[in-house]
Motif scaffolding. Structure first.
Motif, PDB file in Angstrom:
ATOM      1  N   CYS A  87       0.763  -1.220   0.088  1.00  0.00           N
ATOM      2  CA  CYS A  87      -0.120   0.199   0.153  1.00  0.00           C
ATOM      3  C   CYS A  87       1.033   1.083  -0.054  1.00  0.00           C
ATOM      4  O   CYS A  87       1.953   1.394   0.606  1.00  0.00           O
ATOM      5  N   PRO A  88       0.542   2.191  -1.071  1.00  0.00           N
ATOM      6  CA  PRO A  88       1.540   3.385  -0.921  1.00  0.00           C
ATOM      7  C   PRO A  88       1.255   4.532  -0.075  1.00  0.00           C
ATOM      8  O   PRO A  88       1.604   5.588  -0.106  1.00  0.00           O
ATOM      9  N   TYR A  89      -0.106   4.340   0.728  1.00  0.00           N
ATOM     10  CA  TYR A  89      -0.490   5.560   1.580  1.00  0.00           C
ATOM     11  C   TYR A  89       0.653   5.789   2.557  1.00  0.00           C
ATOM     12  O   TYR A  89       1.563   5.151   3.270  1.00  0.00           O
ATOM     13  N   ALA A  90       0.894   7.175   2.420  1.00  0.00           N
ATOM     14  CA  ALA A  90       2.108   7.801   3.186  1.00  0.00           C
ATOM     15  C   ALA A  90       1.622   8.034   4.640  1.00  0.00           C
ATOM     16  O   ALA A  90       0.357   8.273   4.924  1.00  0.00           O
ATOM     17  N   GLY A  91       2.433   7.979   5.479  1.00  0.00           N
ATOM     18  CA  GLY A  91       2.258   8.322   6.913  1.00  0.00           C
ATOM     19  C   GLY A  91       1.625   7.139   7.828  1.00  0.00           C
ATOM     20  O   GLY A  91       0.947   7.482   8.873  1.00  0.00           O
ATOM     21  N   SER A  92       1.441   6.098   7.213  1.00  0.00           N
ATOM     22  CA  SER A  92       1.020   4.928   8.013  1.00  0.00           C
ATOM     23  C   SER A  92       1.546   3.722   7.738  1.00  0.00           C
ATOM     24  O   SER A  92       2.213   3.629   6.888  1.00  0.00           O
ATOM     25  N   GLU A  93       1.534   2.637   8.509  1.00  0.00           N
ATOM     26  CA  GLU A  93       2.129   1.421   8.388  1.00  0.00           C
ATOM     27  C   GLU A  93       1.284   0.399   7.930  1.00  0.00           C
ATOM     28  O   GLU A  93       0.927  -0.859   8.356  1.00  0.00           O
ATOM     29  N   CYS A  94       0.471   0.777   6.957  1.00  0.00           N
ATOM     30  CA  CYS A  94      -0.627  -0.101   6.363  1.00  0.00           C
ATOM     31  C   CYS A  94       0.096  -1.358   5.746  1.00  0.00           C
ATOM     32  O   CYS A  94       0.993  -1.457   5.120  1.00  0.00           O
ATOM     33  N   THR A  96      -1.360  -5.443   0.734  1.00  0.00           N
ATOM     34  CA  THR A  96      -0.673  -5.685  -0.478  1.00  0.00           C
ATOM     35  C   THR A  96      -1.771  -6.145  -1.408  1.00  0.00           C
ATOM     36  O   THR A  96      -2.720  -6.828  -1.325  1.00  0.00           O
ATOM     37  N   GLY A  97      -1.220  -6.015  -2.841  1.00  0.00           N
ATOM     38  CA  GLY A  97      -2.293  -6.422  -3.836  1.00  0.00           C
ATOM     39  C   GLY A  97      -1.809  -5.812  -5.226  1.00  0.00           C
ATOM     40  O   GLY A  97      -0.496  -5.264  -5.337  1.00  0.00           O
ATOM     41  N   ASP A  98      -2.341  -6.174  -6.250  1.00  0.00           N
ATOM     42  CA  ASP A  98      -2.123  -5.616  -7.605  1.00  0.00           C
ATOM     43  C   ASP A  98      -2.452  -4.039  -7.781  1.00  0.00           C
ATOM     44  O   ASP A  98      -3.284  -3.502  -6.579  1.00  0.00           O
ATOM     45  N   ILE A  99      -2.340  -3.556  -8.625  1.00  0.00           N
ATOM     46  CA  ILE A  99      -2.604  -2.222  -8.844  1.00  0.00           C
ATOM     47  C   ILE A  99      -4.037  -1.772  -8.490  1.00  0.00           C
ATOM     48  O   ILE A  99      -4.334  -0.707  -7.646  1.00  0.00           O
ATOM     49  N   GLN A 100      -5.163  -2.500  -9.245  1.00  0.00           N
ATOM     50  CA  GLN A 100      -6.132  -2.275  -9.123  1.00  0.00           C
ATOM     51  C   GLN A 100      -6.887  -2.318  -7.932  1.00  0.00           C
ATOM     52  O   GLN A 100      -7.713  -1.743  -6.891  1.00  0.00           O
ATOM     53  N   THR A 101      -6.303  -3.262  -6.992  1.00  0.00           N
ATOM     54  CA  THR A 101      -6.804  -3.674  -5.736  1.00  0.00           C
ATOM     55  C   THR A 101      -6.280  -2.346  -4.928  1.00  0.00           C
ATOM     56  O   THR A 101      -7.086  -2.034  -4.135  1.00  0.00           O
ATOM     57  N   VAL A 140      -5.559   0.574  -5.686  1.00  0.00           N
ATOM     58  CA  VAL A 140      -6.285   1.585  -6.060  1.00  0.00           C
ATOM     59  C   VAL A 140      -7.686   2.100  -5.211  1.00  0.00           C
ATOM     60  O   VAL A 140      -8.317   2.789  -4.570  1.00  0.00           O
ATOM     61  N   ASP A 141      -8.586   0.800  -5.337  1.00  0.00           N
ATOM     62  CA  ASP A 141      -9.778   0.500  -4.720  1.00  0.00           C
ATOM     63  C   ASP A 141      -9.452   0.795  -3.086  1.00  0.00           C
ATOM     64  O   ASP A 141     -10.451   1.455  -2.444  1.00  0.00           O
ATOM     65  N   LYS A 157      -9.700   6.760   1.969  1.00  0.00           N
ATOM     66  CA  LYS A 157     -10.349   8.031   1.489  1.00  0.00           C
ATOM     67  C   LYS A 157      -9.600   9.058   0.874  1.00  0.00           C
ATOM     68  O   LYS A 157      -9.710  10.332   0.967  1.00  0.00           O
ATOM     69  N   VAL A 158      -8.672   8.606   0.214  1.00  0.00           N
ATOM     70  CA  VAL A 158      -7.914   9.317  -0.905  1.00  0.00           C
ATOM     71  C   VAL A 158      -8.794  10.012  -2.021  1.00  0.00           C
ATOM     72  O   VAL A 158      -9.455   9.175  -2.711  1.00  0.00           O
ATOM     73  N   ASP A 159      -8.286  11.132  -2.503  1.00  0.00           N
ATOM     74  CA  ASP A 159      -9.163  11.794  -3.353  1.00  0.00           C
ATOM     75  C   ASP A 159      -8.334  11.505  -4.646  1.00  0.00           C
ATOM     76  O   ASP A 159      -7.224  11.306  -4.844  1.00  0.00           O
TER      77      ASP A 159
END
Length: 293
Positions: A142-149, A152-157, A159-160, A167-169
């Protein structure tokens, strides 16, 4: 006094008559119904694969493979977890290596664990793990910044996941013009049929407080090099600009930030660009993404 004696094992040193309930492991190779002989060995064989599955974790085993006096095998990681006691017959494990099984594994050729995601290559058994660590079809973090999420998954997974869970814009288009009133936002742009993550965050560069903006492609490094992007921030007839190549989300946002591969804005300048009060961040960042020929 009664004394226990190990049960006699067959000539192979392996006894797999004990049936155990197993959970399907993520890194098992895909199996076919029949075994086939390839130029360099077996491509698949249900019986051999079952012998190479650890009876505890059900993952494929790699040397050193251990066995108890009755021939029950397990991997080196699980040997430590079971405190040197065979989980099947409860005899002490000792340090007996199952050299025959390790040798059998050398003759196998197996598919990559990411076969279902597009990797159709076949590898010698002992080369499989090294390949999978760098396979271009492996799952992304997961590319979300500021968290230790940990997702994992493919790109579409992903994105969703970013849209629904973080809640990314999401935006369509290859240009952007955004005003930031807080640090650490995370936005995704759909451009050229690909997704790009725009990061903007505050951190300390040495002892100096700064803001930094940079772009990452939701894809691998080879794909990222096909694109370029620019960022610009300014006001009062002054501006800072940056032009570069987006990084891949294979690189964590922290790695990109620490390499200073992006637009860096000193805090005092960011507040100057924000307005006359110089107290509240109201920074407008513009930019665009284009595809290299």
């Amino acid at each position: 006094m009664l004394s226990k004696k190990p049960l006699e094992s067959n000539s192979t040193g392996l006894d797999y008559e004990v049936k155990m309930s197993k959970v399907e492991a993520n890194n098992k190779p895909a199996r076919s119904g029949n075994a086939s002989i390839g130029k360099h060995g077996l491509h698949s064989s249900n019986g051999v694969y079952e012998l190479l599955e650890c009876l505890v974790c059900t993952n494929l085993m790699y040397p050193p493979i251990f066995q108890c006096p009755n021939g029950h095998t397990l991997c080196s990681n699980c040997k430590l977890k079971v405190h040197n006691t065979c989980p099947t017959c409860r005899y002490e494990l000792g340090n007996i290596r199952c050299l025959a099984l390790e040798k059998v594994a050398e003759s196998l050729e197996v598919p990559c664990r990411f076969q279902s995601l597009g990797c159709h290559d076949i590898f010698p058994y002992y080369s499989k793990l090294k390949h999978e660590q760098h396979c271009r079809f492996r799952s992304y973090n997961c590319p979300y910044a500021g968290s230790e999420c940990s997702v994992t998954g493919d790109i579409q997974t992903l994105v969703d996941h970013l849209k629904d869970d973080h809640k990314v814009d999401m935006h369509d288009g290859c240009t952007f013009n955004h005003r930031y009133v807080k640090s650490n936002p995370h936005e995704v742009f759909n451009c050229f049929g690909r997704q790009f993550c725009l990061h903007f965050e505050a951190f300390q560069l040495g002892t100096a407080p700064v803001y930094m903006a940079f772009l990452r492609l939701m894809g691998d490094e080879k794909e990222a090099k096909k694109f370029s992007y620019s960022l610009e921030v300014g006001a009062h007839s002054r501006k800072l600009t940056w032009q570069g190549i987006p990084r891949s989300i294979r690189d964590s946002h922290r790695k990109v930030r620490d390499s200073q591969d992006g637009l860096i804005i000193p805090r005092n300048m960011a507040l100057y660009f924000s307005g006359s009060d110089k107290e509240e961040l109201k920074l407008r960042v513009t930019g665009r993404i284009w595809k290299e020929e």
